[in-house]
Design a protein around this motif. Structure first.
Motif, PDB file in Angstrom:
ATOM      1  N   ASP A  41       0.819  -1.219   0.000  1.00  0.00           N
ATOM      2  CA  ASP A  41       0.000   0.000   0.000  1.00  0.00           C
ATOM      3  C   ASP A  41       0.853   1.269   0.000  1.00  0.00           C
ATOM      4  OD1 ASP A  41       0.994   0.078   2.571  1.00  0.00           O
ATOM      5  OD2 ASP A  41      -0.955   0.305   3.541  1.00  0.00           O
ATOM      6  N   LYS A  42       2.173   1.116  -0.175  1.00  0.00           N
ATOM      7  CA  LYS A  42       3.149   2.209  -0.212  1.00  0.00           C
ATOM      8  C   LYS A  42       3.512   2.766   1.166  1.00  0.00           C
ATOM      9  CE  LYS A  42       3.486   2.285  -4.711  1.00  0.00           C
ATOM     10  NZ  LYS A  42       4.251   1.196  -5.222  1.00  0.00           N
ATOM     11  N   THR A  43       3.024   2.120   2.236  1.00  0.00           N
ATOM     12  CA  THR A  43       3.499   2.450   3.567  1.00  0.00           C
ATOM     13  C   THR A  43       4.968   2.061   3.635  1.00  0.00           C
ATOM     14  OG1 THR A  43       1.324   2.087   4.574  1.00  0.00           O
ATOM     15  CG2 THR A  43       3.225   1.936   6.039  1.00  0.00           C
ATOM     16  N   THR A  44       5.772   2.880   4.323  1.00  0.00           N
ATOM     17  CA  THR A  44       7.189   2.550   4.442  1.00  0.00           C
ATOM     18  C   THR A  44       7.606   2.534   5.905  1.00  0.00           C
ATOM     19  OG1 THR A  44       7.929   4.848   4.281  1.00  0.00           O
ATOM     20  CG2 THR A  44       7.782   3.613   2.231  1.00  0.00           C
ATOM     21  N   TYR A  45       8.590   1.705   6.191  1.00  0.00           N
ATOM     22  CA  TYR A  45       9.256   1.716   7.492  1.00  0.00           C
ATOM     23  C   TYR A  45      10.740   1.829   7.219  1.00  0.00           C
ATOM     24  CZ  TYR A  45      11.552   0.289  11.755  1.00  0.00           C
ATOM     25  OH  TYR A  45      12.381   0.253  12.847  1.00  0.00           O
ATOM     26  N   GLU A  46      11.358   2.794   7.855  1.00  0.00           N
ATOM     27  CA  GLU A  46      12.799   2.959   7.735  1.00  0.00           C
ATOM     28  C   GLU A  46      13.359   3.038   9.144  1.00  0.00           C
ATOM     29  OE1 GLU A  46      16.053   5.478   5.167  1.00  0.00           O
ATOM     30  OE2 GLU A  46      13.954   6.075   5.105  1.00  0.00           O
ATOM     31  N   GLY A  47      14.199   2.059   9.476  1.00  0.00           N
ATOM     32  CA  GLY A  47      14.744   2.053  10.818  1.00  0.00           C
ATOM     33  C   GLY A  47      15.476   0.779  11.136  1.00  0.00           C
ATOM     34  N   GLU A  48      15.548   0.499  12.434  1.00  0.00           N
ATOM     35  CA  GLU A  48      16.320  -0.631  12.935  1.00  0.00           C
ATOM     36  C   GLU A  48      15.508  -1.925  12.898  1.00  0.00           C
ATOM     37  OE1 GLU A  48      19.247   1.242  16.176  1.00  0.00           O
ATOM     38  OE2 GLU A  48      17.117   1.610  16.602  1.00  0.00           O
ATOM     39  N   TRP A  49      16.219  -3.020  12.601  1.00  0.00           N
ATOM     40  CA  TRP A  49      15.626  -4.354  12.512  1.00  0.00           C
ATOM     41  C   TRP A  49      16.446  -5.325  13.363  1.00  0.00           C
ATOM     42  CZ3 TRP A  49      11.330  -5.264   9.388  1.00  0.00           C
ATOM     43  CH2 TRP A  49      10.994  -4.263   8.481  1.00  0.00           C
ATOM     44  N   VAL A  50      15.757  -6.235  14.038  1.00  0.00           N
ATOM     45  CA  VAL A  50      16.402  -7.333  14.753  1.00  0.00           C
ATOM     46  C   VAL A  50      15.597  -8.590  14.444  1.00  0.00           C
ATOM     47  CG1 VAL A  50      17.030  -8.283  17.010  1.00  0.00           C
ATOM     48  CG2 VAL A  50      17.271  -5.829  16.585  1.00  0.00           C
ATOM     49  N   GLN A  51      16.237  -9.556  13.816  1.00  0.00           N
ATOM     50  CA  GLN A  51      15.598 -10.817  13.428  1.00  0.00           C
ATOM     51  C   GLN A  51      14.284 -10.564  12.680  1.00  0.00           C
ATOM     52  OE1 GLN A  51      15.413 -13.108  17.068  1.00  0.00           O
ATOM     53  NE2 GLN A  51      17.599 -13.540  16.993  1.00  0.00           N
ATOM     54  N   THR A  52      14.335  -9.715  11.689  1.00  0.00           N
ATOM     55  CA  THR A  52      13.240  -9.314  10.794  1.00  0.00           C
ATOM     56  C   THR A  52      12.078  -8.604  11.506  1.00  0.00           C
ATOM     57  OG1 THR A  52      12.016 -11.417  10.817  1.00  0.00           O
ATOM     58  CG2 THR A  52      13.774 -11.182   9.162  1.00  0.00           C
ATOM     59  N   GLN A  53      12.284  -8.170  12.744  1.00  0.00           N
ATOM     60  CA  GLN A  53      11.278  -7.410  13.484  1.00  0.00           C
ATOM     61  C   GLN A  53      11.729  -5.950  13.580  1.00  0.00           C
ATOM     62  OE1 GLN A  53       8.359  -8.619  15.304  1.00  0.00           O
ATOM     63  NE2 GLN A  53       8.662 -10.389  13.995  1.00  0.00           N
ATOM     64  N   LYS A  54      10.778  -5.024  13.514  1.00  0.00           N
ATOM     65  CA  LYS A  54      11.083  -3.616  13.770  1.00  0.00           C
ATOM     66  C   LYS A  54      11.451  -3.526  15.248  1.00  0.00           C
ATOM     67  CE  LYS A  54       7.355  -2.493  10.672  1.00  0.00           C
ATOM     68  NZ  LYS A  54       5.970  -2.024  10.646  1.00  0.00           N
ATOM     69  N   GLU A  55      12.654  -3.074  15.516  1.00  0.00           N
ATOM     70  CA  GLU A  55      13.147  -3.079  16.894  1.00  0.00           C
ATOM     71  C   GLU A  55      14.122  -1.923  17.063  1.00  0.00           C
ATOM     72  OE1 GLU A  55      12.971  -4.807  20.623  1.00  0.00           O
ATOM     73  OE2 GLU A  55      12.053  -5.768  18.900  1.00  0.00           O
ATOM     74  N   GLY A  56      13.829  -1.025  18.000  1.00  0.00           N
ATOM     75  CA  GLY A  56      14.676   0.154  18.176  1.00  0.00           C
ATOM     76  C   GLY A  56      13.992   1.371  17.598  1.00  0.00           C
ATOM     77  N   ASN A  57      14.756   2.261  17.010  1.00  0.00           N
ATOM     78  CA  ASN A  57      14.208   3.511  16.470  1.00  0.00           C
ATOM     79  C   ASN A  57      13.901   3.397  14.982  1.00  0.00           C
ATOM     80  OD1 ASN A  57      14.268   5.362  18.769  1.00  0.00           O
ATOM     81  ND2 ASN A  57      16.466   4.968  18.710  1.00  0.00           N
ATOM     82  N   GLY A  58      12.796   4.027  14.590  1.00  0.00           N
ATOM     83  CA  GLY A  58      12.428   4.016  13.187  1.00  0.00           C
ATOM     84  C   GLY A  58      11.312   5.000  12.882  1.00  0.00           C
ATOM     85  N   THR A  59      10.987   5.069  11.593  1.00  0.00           N
ATOM     86  CA  THR A  59       9.913   5.945  11.117  1.00  0.00           C
ATOM     87  C   THR A  59       9.004   5.158  10.194  1.00  0.00           C
ATOM     88  OG1 THR A  59      11.381   7.868  11.207  1.00  0.00           O
ATOM     89  CG2 THR A  59       9.401   8.072   9.862  1.00  0.00           C
ATOM     90  N   GLU A  60       7.709   5.187  10.495  1.00  0.00           N
ATOM     91  CA  GLU A  60       6.700   4.562   9.642  1.00  0.00           C
ATOM     92  C   GLU A  60       5.896   5.681   9.002  1.00  0.00           C
ATOM     93  OE1 GLU A  60       5.052   0.175  10.682  1.00  0.00           O
ATOM     94  OE2 GLU A  60       4.232   1.790  11.865  1.00  0.00           O
ATOM     95  N   THR A  61       5.748   5.624   7.680  1.00  0.00           N
ATOM     96  CA  THR A  61       5.049   6.672   6.940  1.00  0.00           C
ATOM     97  C   THR A  61       3.976   6.047   6.068  1.00  0.00           C
ATOM     98  OG1 THR A  61       7.119   7.923   6.859  1.00  0.00           O
ATOM     99  CG2 THR A  61       5.367   8.618   5.367  1.00  0.00           C
ATOM    100  N   TRP A  62       2.740   6.558   6.173  1.00  0.00           N
ATOM    101  CA  TRP A  62       1.618   6.062   5.374  1.00  0.00           C
ATOM    102  C   TRP A  62       1.327   7.038   4.243  1.00  0.00           C
ATOM    103  CZ3 TRP A  62       2.255   5.430  10.430  1.00  0.00           C
ATOM    104  CH2 TRP A  62       2.081   4.152  10.958  1.00  0.00           C
ATOM    105  N   PRO A  63       0.820   6.529   3.129  1.00  0.00           N
ATOM    106  CA  PRO A  63       0.493   7.409   2.000  1.00  0.00           C
ATOM    107  C   PRO A  63      -0.588   8.441   2.328  1.00  0.00           C
ATOM    108  CG  PRO A  63       0.252   5.086   1.375  1.00  0.00           C
ATOM    109  CD  PRO A  63       0.603   5.132   2.828  1.00  0.00           C
ATOM    110  N   ASN A  64      -1.424   8.177   3.348  1.00  0.00           N
ATOM    111  CA  ASN A  64      -2.499   9.111   3.699  1.00  0.00           C
ATOM    112  C   ASN A  64      -2.039  10.234   4.618  1.00  0.00           C
ATOM    113  OD1 ASN A  64      -2.196   7.724   6.081  1.00  0.00           O
ATOM    114  ND2 ASN A  64      -4.256   6.866   6.104  1.00  0.00           N
TER     115      ASN A  64
END
Length: 125
Positions: A41-64
């Motif tokens: 859906d063009k949502t993005t997550y840019e940040g830290e990953w641990v064992q394929t999980q979002k873990e730590g600091n990051g930014t999630e952005t939705w198209p809306n």
């Protein structure tokens, strides 16, 4: 010639649709490290990953227009973070399991503020 032209148009449309729906890790390391993941859906997550999980600091952005910047635990909003709404309103505070939980401040787009303790996304009065 007409069949050839139709084949070219169909292959172009098929390729465009496939690319529009592509999902996955687009930059970096989305298993263990820092990476950027794009969803269908063009949502993005840019940040830290641990064992394929979002873990730590990051930014999630939705198209809306929603943007969450902050801490993640087990791929959920947990810790300190700021959620910005499409109208410019923000919530800056504590999160647990994806909900506003703990101390936080909600600021409406007109500048009015509400500070307090939140539980499961609701201000406790």
């Amino acid at each position: 010639m007409k069949k050839y032209l139709i084949c070219i148009i169909l292959s172009f449309l098929t390729t465009s649709i496939a690319l529009a729906r592509s999902t996955g890790c687009k930059e970096g390391n989305c298993e263990n490290g820092f990476g950027k993941w794009v969803y269908t859906d063009k949502t993005t997550y840019e940040g830290e990953w641990v064992q394929t999980q979002k873990e730590g600091n990051g930014t999630e952005t939705w198209p809306n227009g929603y943007i969450y910047k902050g801490e993640f635990k087990n791929s959920e909003w947990s810790g300190q973070g700021i959620l910005t709404f499409p109208d410019g309103s923000t919530y800056d505070g504590e999160w647990t399991n994806g909900f506003m939980n703990g101390e936080g401040k909600f600021t409406w787009s007109d500048g009015k503020e509400k500070i307090g303790i939140w539980k499961n996304g609701k201000l406790q009065e």
